[in-house]
Scaffold this active site. Sequence first.
Site, PDB file in Angstrom:
ATOM      1  N   LYS A 154      -6.048 -11.977  -9.458  1.00  0.00           N
ATOM      2  CA  LYS A 154      -5.763 -11.116  -8.308  1.00  0.00           C
ATOM      3  C   LYS A 154      -6.631  -9.856  -8.385  1.00  0.00           C
ATOM      4  CE  LYS A 154      -1.770  -9.050  -5.891  1.00  0.00           C
ATOM      5  NZ  LYS A 154      -0.304  -8.821  -5.955  1.00  0.00           N
ATOM      6  N   SER A 202       2.318 -10.169  -1.963  1.00  0.00           N
ATOM      7  CA  SER A 202       0.961  -9.709  -1.777  1.00  0.00           C
ATOM      8  C   SER A 202      -0.085 -10.538  -2.523  1.00  0.00           C
ATOM      9  CB  SER A 202       0.858  -8.251  -2.244  1.00  0.00           C
ATOM     10  OG  SER A 202       1.049  -8.176  -3.643  1.00  0.00           O
ATOM     11  N   SER A 212       5.894 -10.305  -4.951  1.00  0.00           N
ATOM     12  CA  SER A 212       4.498 -10.582  -4.600  1.00  0.00           C
ATOM     13  C   SER A 212       3.901 -11.843  -5.201  1.00  0.00           C
ATOM     14  CB  SER A 212       3.620  -9.390  -4.987  1.00  0.00           C
ATOM     15  OG  SER A 212       3.851  -8.336  -4.097  1.00  0.00           O
TER      16      SER A 212
END
Lengths: 463, 464
Positions: free
Chosen positions: B66, B141, B165
């Site tokens: 990420k 997210s 997330s």
Amino acid sequence: MEEIKVGLEVHVQLVTLKTKLFCSCSSDYRGKPPNVNICPVCTGLPGSMPTLNKRAVEEALKVVFMLNAQPYATSYFFRKTYFYPDLPKNFQITQYDKAGGYPLAHDGSLKLTNGKVVRIERIHLEEDPGRIYYEGSRATAKYSLIDYNRSGIALIEIVTAPDMSSAEEARDFVERLTTILSDVGINVRDYEGALRVDVNVSYAGGERVEVKNVTGAASVEKAVVYEVFRQKTMHEKGIKVVRETRAWDEKRRITIGSRGKEFEEEYRYMPEPDLPPVIITEALMQKVKDEIGGSQEERYNEIVNDGINEELAKKISSDKQLYSVYEKVKFYEPTLKQLAANVLANEISYLMKRYSVKSLPDDVSGLVEILQNYRSIPDHDTAVDYLKKWVEGEKVKVSLQATSVNEIHDDVVKVVAENYDKIKNLEYTKKFEFLMGILIRKFGKENKKVLVEELTKVLSETR
Amino acid sequence: MNLEGYSLLSILKEIERGSINAEDVNDFYYKKSLQLNDKINAYITLLKPDDKKINGNLKGIALAIKDNISTKGIKTTCASKMLESYVPPYDATAVSKLKEQGGRILGKTNMDEFAMGSSGENSAFGPTRNPLNNDYVTGGSSSGSAAAVAANMAPISLGSDTGGSVRAPASFTGIVGFKPSYGAVSRYGLIAYANSLEVIGILGKYTKDVKFLFKLIAGKDPLDSTSLNVELNEKEQFKPKILVIKSFVELSKDEVKKEFYRSISKIDEEGFEVKFIDSFSLTEYLLSAYYTIACAEASTNLSRYDGIRYGPKVESTGNWRDYITKARSFFGPEVKARIMMGTFILSAGYYETYYLRALQLRKLIRQEFEKIVRGYDALYIPTMPVLPWRIGEAIEDPKMAYASDVLTVLPNLTGSPALSLPVGRIREFFVGGQLIGLRGDDIKVLKIAEMMEEILKVKNDGRN
Ligand SMILES: [Zn+2]
């Protein structure tokens, strides 16, 4: 005379630490090229996290104890948010006494030279920001250059009550504090900018004005003098003094108001989520106390309890090093404590001043040897010579006598006993001369003084 | 070579056997990513893996990371214009652990800007599109980390989980998403959104892969004072005792509810002990406690982005207020909103009213949770109360996206391990079920998930 109230916020760098407060970068930033002692933590890079330098807590606790303050068993770090280019995260990690927080310690005191006691409200740990450098002057420099070598250096902030009522007292506070700090090895005098003061002054019950960033005791005095003068003038003209923050101009020796309108400071304190609370255990407090040997008062009491007179005790307890040597000698040879006290308070403290000796040797065995044989050293000058050698860290062997007084005493007894038959009928003077001859041959002329003493003693006992 | 549907562990086994090599594996995922990224937008930065041979547990396999996890020498943007050209000079601890064990970086994945969002739409680089239906959101997210795994663009990935997330996008893309206990994986190098809530998590197609990678990155880190060692040894086979809170299930849309209850009857049949209770007394405070704490922490974390050290150059007019307004304008609207909320929450006079109360609530929620769940192996509730929505649909109603977090924020407030796995299917989408354990019971939660995977056989193998 209208009332003057002065309170100080003294920021002290823990110069005894080798690394910064929240990372392992070197804290040695003076005279270094810019931005060499930096890492993701002290430059506040995204994702970096602070970890507490445990040694910093111990060093700070030394100051806490020296100022008779009380540590909180649990204290917390907070974020104090404000924008400034030298502050890489735009918040400073510090400690806070509101919003559910506790600083490192509270309620201390410091006695001024005139006997007045200044209350210390709190002591807390925080990180130093970086430094902004302007080429030429601030007004003409094309760029503001930022050096983060200082960013993250461990500071303690000492906050006093508004207990000082003159510029002299404010100066005396800083001077006394500087001495106390050096007692625990924090020699701020040796490091430029290691002690910085925010000075709060109010005159005749008016609003308090804060003068930021004053360096050194002399400047603190000047800043208070100027600020009292300024506020007094306003007072006399009937102008109201407003609560504000002013800057200290070291060159012109005046304080300068910040431009623009006043606004309430809003730091949006919140607990630092990346750092666990600081826990002060009994064991840690004991460890620190053992390292510093308590406050001057505690040292004084201990020496007086040893039966040493007050004058000597005062002199020794006022100097951390003399006290530490006294304690060590006492530990080696308790019977030497009176002599040690005398020599430390007189000869050794004289020698330290005379030859500007900064630190006494850790190893006291040389001193113990001198003290054990002190009585047989022929004269005072010779004794001082020996002491000087020790003070300067040289190896000391009291060579003037081959053996210690005790051994001489034993040998004198032996010589008297061996020759008892030969001397028993001689008159005292003859007896004395005869035995002295044997003893001098055995121990050498240089020991004559002690031999005479010992022989006199032995003969008087055997009479 | 076609590795669609392969587990990471089977790939590693094949490499061990010599039937394939890491270069081929990396080539497969890289080519797939090149081919699909225009459509899915899973990667912000895609790197062509080199072919140097690497040993270690991961045998040179490249993984997706990420884009809020610091990677030395590789842009780490947080999907923000503010960090569009930021290259960290250091690796996050989780990344260096992966590298030490033979891992490579395939790319940095798209996300909601600074991890703020539940849909994957709040990215300065455009929304991530759901591989199951490209018109729909992936959830966020960690949107790119989920989409990359679901679309065979990576064998496994790292994400981060502040309020769901990792689990939300795992649920929306039909894969497994694991949020470890708070502190079980070092946060050093994870660009902070809300420090006291978040942790690095793992997204994969199979729970066993996720468990394998978790063990490689877990453990106390001297650079993160909040990190800790959790038990990594596995218990022998056991019969799981599961608790279901009915009111949580009832918050879900009917079709989600139906699939979820169906999964319960299946595990019940297979010998799980399932107990129901009616409600969790502090449910109505979960979202407010979460958003208050998260926004407060975010507002200070993000105060360093002032245009001096990060962000596109701003011409100074000599007026400081002008300058700071311009410099801060590079944040997207969601980030600005949360900074403003956090700033307000921490302001004098409001700190006690909001922030301190939120901290007290968190404490109460923790106590209540532990009281209820103690005696069980895990809590079992749906991950998301809704199915993925169309891209753009929630923008008119931001509260809709916030409300979708109601079932995922609980374990962040309690510091618990939580895992989402696919437990049912509705049209092209999946329903995610969420297992939540007591803090430190990470391996237990993973173990139960493995057992459920076996029973339910609901799998997005990427071959739809
Ligand atoms: Zn550093």
